[in-house]
Design a protein around this motif. Structure first.
Motif, PDB file in Angstrom:
ATOM      1  N   SER A 216      52.091 -76.571  62.565  1.00 55.82           N
ATOM      2  CA  SER A 216      51.117 -75.650  63.154  1.00 55.82           C
ATOM      3  C   SER A 216      51.490 -74.184  62.985  1.00 55.82           C
ATOM      4  O   SER A 216      50.609 -73.318  63.008  1.00 55.82           O
TER       5      SER A 216
ATOM      6  N   ASP B 216      52.221 -79.864  67.111  1.00 51.97           N
ATOM      7  CA  ASP B 216      52.687 -78.836  68.031  1.00 51.97           C
ATOM      8  C   ASP B 216      54.216 -78.882  67.964  1.00 51.97           C
ATOM      9  O   ASP B 216      54.784 -79.405  67.018  1.00 51.97           O
TER      10      ASP B 216
ATOM     11  N   TYR C  18      40.582 -69.739  71.292  1.00 46.48           N
ATOM     12  CA  TYR C  18      41.682 -69.945  72.225  1.00 46.48           C
ATOM     13  C   TYR C  18      42.029 -71.424  72.417  1.00 46.48           C
ATOM     14  O   TYR C  18      42.717 -71.791  73.361  1.00 46.48           O
ATOM     15  N   ASN C  19      41.579 -72.287  71.510  1.00 42.28           N
ATOM     16  CA  ASN C  19      41.731 -73.722  71.739  1.00 42.28           C
ATOM     17  C   ASN C  19      43.137 -74.250  71.468  1.00 42.28           C
ATOM     18  O   ASN C  19      43.544 -75.212  72.097  1.00 42.28           O
ATOM     19  N   ARG C  20      43.843 -73.671  70.513  1.00 44.97           N
ATOM     20  CA  ARG C  20      45.189 -74.172  70.181  1.00 44.97           C
ATOM     21  C   ARG C  20      46.141 -72.982  70.081  1.00 44.97           C
ATOM     22  O   ARG C  20      46.379 -72.452  68.995  1.00 44.97           O
ATOM     23  N   PRO C  21      46.715 -72.570  71.211  1.00 45.13           N
ATOM     24  CA  PRO C  21      47.555 -71.371  71.206  1.00 45.13           C
ATOM     25  C   PRO C  21      48.833 -71.516  70.389  1.00 45.13           C
ATOM     26  O   PRO C  21      49.458 -70.513  70.045  1.00 45.13           O
ATOM     27  N   ASN C  22      49.245 -72.747  70.063  1.00 46.70           N
ATOM     28  CA  ASN C  22      50.464 -72.957  69.279  1.00 46.70           C
ATOM     29  C   ASN C  22      50.188 -73.067  67.789  1.00 46.70           C
ATOM     30  O   ASN C  22      51.087 -73.439  67.028  1.00 46.70           O
ATOM     31  N   GLN C  23      48.977 -72.748  67.355  1.00 47.09           N
ATOM     32  CA  GLN C  23      48.598 -72.972  65.955  1.00 47.09           C
ATOM     33  C   GLN C  23      48.147 -71.670  65.317  1.00 47.09           C
ATOM     34  O   GLN C  23      47.381 -70.916  65.907  1.00 47.09           O
ATOM     35  N   ARG C  24      48.602 -71.423  64.097  1.00 49.14           N
ATOM     36  CA  ARG C  24      48.254 -70.211  63.350  1.00 49.14           C
ATOM     37  C   ARG C  24      47.047 -70.480  62.458  1.00 49.14           C
ATOM     38  O   ARG C  24      47.172 -70.934  61.326  1.00 49.14           O
TER      39      ARG C  24
ATOM     40  N   ARG D  73      40.647 -69.113  62.579  1.00 48.88           N
ATOM     41  CA  ARG D  73      40.327 -68.219  63.689  1.00 48.88           C
ATOM     42  C   ARG D  73      39.628 -68.941  64.828  1.00 48.88           C
ATOM     43  O   ARG D  73      39.923 -68.720  65.989  1.00 48.88           O
TER      44      ARG D  73
END
Length: 551
Positions: A271, A179, A123-129, A132
């Motif tokens: 991202s 981002d 859950y560290n970078r919600p804007n990154q695909r 995992r």
């Protein structure tokens, strides 16, 4: 790389779904180093939590060569650079790409923010695909290493500056992930001097813009990537309003490289593109950088030498945005619409899959605060941390063994305001007023001549107007403290006498009363106004203790 290959990297082995932790990364690298005479590994520092900061050097032959320094994971959730670097090291050592080392060495730091790397989670970078699980942006001390280059608070930063000074790279790559908005570019990048704008190291900026940029764009396009300038929009909710080409301050890698005369490139893969695509784009960028630096090493070294020989007489400390675009680009965007959000209570932007190309205005900056540089700066022995910082960066200082009295230009911070805590400091904002003073610098103080290769770096650290300098970061907080005072029974009759005998002073006081009702209603403030105009007042209150030798 086929599954089961003994030299498949961890990211390749799991289909670019996850990234290995610190221990697994180090174990794979140690095994590769043991298998190849081209590779060595060294520790160049320790993190606050005790982890090694390490770098891998790829070198062929016996002759000394220029160095391309590449770092990954300064923001350790943005970890494509680590995966790409492991793949490239493997291909150099074992898969026939050792020709990249014919004229340059590669020094690769796979994980710079090692403690943040281990604060890993989904859950560290919600804007990154992907991947995992990824690391955290800041260090164990909650410092952002890409805001720390000039002030160098973090032990990681001090270690990296030591490595930079030791290897003296002809090219320095700082690998990130963006981002921001969605668009079609998958590999964006930036440097000081893009399209000829804002390079303080003018020769380096020209090289990066006229040599590196065309070659890099061509290499990325040949390999199926879409390169572009790092996208920073004025309004992420309305991207058509335009994007900015900023002047990087020396807290950032690119801004620091610009004033330290180190060719520095920020790489920002997008991202929202798949992790595998971002890794492969980073691989191409690093590989092409090695090829280009090798082919043009002499030209690049000449640009570095020219900028280090320059002696600017002025510097722009702060900038303000332009009101009109400096140029426009055909922007490879994606369509979007809006929907009404019950949660926010407003229309929110929603990205669609349809490609759109439109003319994007690019806004720049114009100088705000400019300063004429002095012959030298004087840093008193009472600021040993600032003196140590100058030495860390390699700035030449001239210590004095006995006190010296000098006529100096000094700065006073009027209307000081402490800002919100940021990057381990409580920054100071103030109006700067200069005055001539007779100052005695104690033994152990240092003179910092402007006539040196890092004179510009010294200016950005020491000038009181610098937004990334010692005053702005509040490195001399004692200047804000007033220790002596005067009782009301003593100052009131003295103030009355001052009013009676000095008509000009009375006129100033009356004007102040008329203009400032709050002041007029505050007896203590009124008496303090007089106190500040007596010889009893602390003349060092709000005086920035670093002096400027201007004649």
């Amino acid at each position: 790389m086929k599954p089961g290959d003994p030299w498949i990297t961890p990211a390749e082995a799991n289909g670019f779904v996850t990234t290995p932790d610190y221990a697994a990364t180090r174990a794979w690298i140690d095994r590769l180093v043991a298998a190849s005479p081209l590779l060595t590994i060294e520790t160049f520092g320790k993190s606050p939590e005790g982890r090694d900061l390490y770098a891998v050097r790829a070198h062929k032959g016996t002759a000394a060569k220029p160095v391309v320094l590449v770092q990954a994971g300064i923001h350790s959730g943005e970890i494509e650079g680590k995966a790409a670097g492991l793949m490239l090291l493997r291909d150099i050592a074992l898969r026939g790409k050792d020709r990249l080392l014919d004229k340059v060495d590669l020094v690769f730091v796979p994980i710079y923010n090692v403690d943040g790397h281990e604060r890993s989670g989904p859950y560290n970078r919600p804007n990154q695909r992907g991947p995992r699980d990824m690391g955290w942006r800041t260090t164990a001390q909650n410092l952002n290493l890409n805001r720390d280059y000039l002030k160098a608070d973090a032990p990681e930063t001090r270690a990296m500056i030591g490595l930079i000074r030791r290897v003296d790279p002809i090219l320095y790559l700082d690998l990130h992930v963006t981002d921001g908005i969605d668009h079609r570019y998958d590999v964006t990048y930036a440097f000081s001097g893009w399209k000829g704008y804002y390079a303080r190291s003018a020769a380096i900026g020209r090289f990066l813009d006229t040599r590196l940029r065309p070659a890099m764009d061509a290499a990325l396009e040949r390999n199926g990537h879409v390169p572009g300038y790092y996208v920073s929009t004025i309004d992420n909710r309305a991207p058509e309003k335009g994007m900015t080409q900023d002047v990087d301050t020396p807290r950032f890698s690119t801004g620091y490289g610009d004033i330290a005369h180190i060719p520095t490139v920020l790489v920002e893969t997008h991202s929202l593109k798949p992790y595998r695509q971002r890794v492969l784009g980073t691989y191409v960028f690093v590989e092409e950088s090695l090829r280009l630096a090798g082919e043009r090493a002499a030209e690049l070294r000449g640009a570095i030498d020219a900028d280090r020989a320059a002696r600017p007489t002025t510097a722009t400390m702060t900038w303000k945005p332009t009101t009109e675009p400096i140029y426009r680009v055909d922007f490879l965007g994606l369509a979007h619409d809006t929907y009404r959000s019950p949660a926010s209570g407003r229309d929110e932007l929603r990205w669609l899959s349809k490609p759109v190309t439109f003319s994007m205005p690019v806004f720049g900056s114009v100088p705000d605060r400019q300063v004429a540089l002095p012959r030298a700066w004087w840093v008193p022995a009472t600021l040993p941390h600032v003196i140590d910082l100058l030495k860390l960066h390699g700035v030449t200082v001239e210590p004095i063994a006995a006190p010296r009295t000098l006529d100096l230009d000094m700065a006073r911070a009027t209307e000081p305001k402490l800002m919100a805590a940021s990057e381990g400091h409580v920054p100071l904002e103030a109006t700067i007023v200069h005055e001539r003073r007779r100052e005695t610098m104690p033994a152990g103080s240092v003179r910092v001549p402007a006539d040196q290769p890092l004179g510009l770096l010294a200016a950005f650290l020491l000038e009181p107007e610098s937004e990334d300098g010692a005053l702005a970061w509040n490195m001399a907080p004692a200047m804000l403290q007033r220790t002596e005072y005067i009782e009301g029974y003593a100052i009131a009759p003295l103030a009355d006498r001052m009013l009676a005998r000095d008509p000009a002073l009375k006129a100033q006081f009356d004007a102040k009363l008329a203009a400032d009702p709050a002041f007029a209603a505050d007896p203590t403030a009124r008496l303090q106004w007089f106190y500040a105009r007596t010889p009893y007042y602390d003349a060092r209150y709000l005086l920035y203790p670093i002096g400027r030798e201007v004649n």
